[in-house]
Enzyme design. Sequence first.
Site, PDB file in Angstrom:
ATOM      1  N   HIS A 155      -7.762 -16.295   3.919  1.00  7.43           N
ATOM      2  CA  HIS A 155      -6.312 -16.239   4.149  1.00  7.43           C
ATOM      3  C   HIS A 155      -5.583 -15.544   2.991  1.00  7.43           C
ATOM      4  O   HIS A 155      -4.401 -15.789   2.753  1.00  7.43           O
ATOM      5  CB  HIS A 155      -5.723 -17.639   4.372  1.00  7.43           C
ATOM      6  CG  HIS A 155      -6.424 -18.437   5.415  1.00  7.43           C
ATOM      7  ND1 HIS A 155      -6.166 -18.310   6.757  1.00  7.43           N
ATOM      8  CD2 HIS A 155      -7.402 -19.374   5.310  1.00  7.43           C
ATOM      9  CE1 HIS A 155      -6.943 -19.133   7.444  1.00  7.43           C
ATOM     10  NE2 HIS A 155      -7.703 -19.788   6.589  1.00  7.43           N
ATOM     11  N   SER A 276       1.642  11.291  -9.125  1.00  8.50           N
ATOM     12  CA  SER A 276       2.882  11.397  -8.351  1.00  8.50           C
ATOM     13  C   SER A 276       3.629  12.655  -8.765  1.00  8.50           C
ATOM     14  O   SER A 276       3.655  13.023  -9.946  1.00  8.50           O
ATOM     15  CB  SER A 276       3.761  10.166  -8.600  1.00  8.50           C
ATOM     16  OG  SER A 276       5.086  10.393  -8.159  1.00  8.50           O
ATOM     17  N   LYS A 282       2.306   7.168 -12.530  1.00 13.16           N
ATOM     18  CA  LYS A 282       1.483   6.767 -11.388  1.00 13.16           C
ATOM     19  C   LYS A 282       0.038   7.261 -11.483  1.00 13.16           C
ATOM     20  O   LYS A 282      -0.242   8.362 -11.923  1.00 13.16           O
ATOM     21  CB  LYS A 282       2.089   7.287 -10.082  1.00 13.16           C
ATOM     22  CG  LYS A 282       3.394   6.645  -9.682  1.00 13.16           C
ATOM     23  CD  LYS A 282       3.270   5.133  -9.498  1.00 13.16           C
ATOM     24  CE  LYS A 282       2.372   4.745  -8.351  1.00 13.16           C
ATOM     25  NZ  LYS A 282       2.837   5.223  -7.038  1.00 13.16           N
TER      26      LYS A 282
END
Length: 472
Positions: A155, A276, A282
Site C-alpha cells: 500500500h 532541464s 535538475k
Amino acid sequence: MRTWGGRFTGETDARVADFTRSIEVDAALAADDIAGSIAHVHGLERAGILGADDAQTLIDGLEALADDLATGRLAWDGSLEDVHMNIEAALAGKVGPLAGRLHTGRSRNDQVATDLRLWTRRAIDELDAGLLDFERALVTLAERDGTAVLPGTTHIQPAQPILFAHHLLAYVEMAERDRGRLADARARLNVSPLGSGALAGAGYPLDREATATELGFDGASANSLDSVSDRDFVVETMAAIALGMVHLSRLAEEITWWSNPRFGFVRVADAFSTGSSMMPNKKNPDPAELVRGRAARVIGELTGVLTLLKGLPLAYQRDLQESVAPLFDAVEVFGTSLRVMAGLIATLTVDGDRMRAAAGEGYTTATAVADTLVRRGVAFRAAHHVVGSLVAAAEADGIGLDEVSDEAIGAALRGSDDPTAVALADDPGIGDELRAAASIDGALASCDVIGGTAPARVAAALATARERLDRS
C-alpha cells in the site's frame, strides 16, 4: 505494371495507391521474403514444376538480391506496393522473365504469413538475449550492493525490511516469466504456412513438410484457411512484450522515486540522466520515465491488433496488413527499453545507509516481533494485539520498537487475554528476545523460508540466478 492488373481496364487512383502501399513498413521483411522464396523454388523443383537449371538461375538471382539487401544496394520502388512485388521485380532485373515463374503455387497471402513468422521468430530470439542481459545487470547489482536493506512496502506504506538483492531478484523472476512467454509464442508460431496459397491450398504437388524443414519450422500448418488469416502469433508475441514492458515500467517507477533526493536510495548515472532547459538544478531519470510511457504505447498497440482481428471473417483480409507495424514497433520498443534499463541498472549508485535508515522507519520489524511471541506459544491474533500496543507506545515515546523497556513489554503482555502471553510477562529474558527480533537484522533473519528475504536464502537464490545466467 501491376502484377494483378489483367482484369482491370483503368488505372488505380493515386490516392488508393498511396493508401494501400506498405513498402515503407514491410521492407523489413525483405530478408525473410528472400529466404522463403528460395525455399519455394526448391519446392517447385522437387515437384517437377521447375527444371534444375531454371531453379538454379532463380536461386542465384535471389541470393544476389540477398547480397544487395545486406550491402544496401537494393532500391525500393513505392509504385510496386509492397516488399513481395519489389523483390519479384528486382529478381526480374537479374534473371529476366524467368522471375515470373517464382510465384507459381504461391499467393502473397501465404507469402506474407511465412515472412512474418520468420521475422517474429528472429525477433523473439533477439528479445530473449536482451532479457538475459537485463537479468545479468540486475544480478550484478544485487551481488555488488544487495546486502543493503530496503524498506519493503505494501500500500506504499512501510511493511517489512527486505534485502535490496531480494527486491532485485523479484524482477529477475519477472524477466524469466517474460522469457517463458516469448518461448511459448515462438513454439506456437513455428509452423509453415507456405503452400497454403491464397486460401484453399496450392494447386501443385508441393512437399510442404520439406519446405517447412528447410525454413527451420517444426512442420507445415494443418489448414490453409487458418494459415493465411492467422495472426494469433502476432497477438501472443505482443502480449508477452506488453507484459514485459509492464515489468520494466514498474522498475522504472521505483527508480524515479528512489532517485528523488527525498528518498536518496540510488543515484542515476549522468549518462542515463537529462537536465532541464530552465532549471539548472535538475537531474531527471528520463530514460526510466520514457520506459513507463512506452509501456502504455505497446499496451495500446496490442489492444489495437486484438480489435483489428475481432471482426475478420475467414480467410485473408487486407486489414491484416495493419498488424505488421504495431508488431514491429512493439519489438523495437521492448528491445531498446531492455537495453537502456540494463545500462541504467548497471550504473546505479546505491546509498545503503539511506536505505537502511528508511527501512527502520514505520516500525517495519513489528511482524518479526509478533512471530517471536507466536514461536513462544502465543496465539497469533493475541501476539498481533500485543505488538500493536507496543508500536503505539513506542510511537508515543518517539522511540524504536527495539528500544521499548522491559516494563512496557511486561505491561503489554499482562494486558493480553492469552494465558501464554500473560505468563511470558514474568520471563526475565523476554524483553531482550523481543528487542532482538525488533532489530532490522533480526527481522531479516526471521524470514528463513524458500523465497524469503533471510540473508542466507537470498544469497542462495542469487547464486542460483548467476549460475543459470552463466549457462545461458
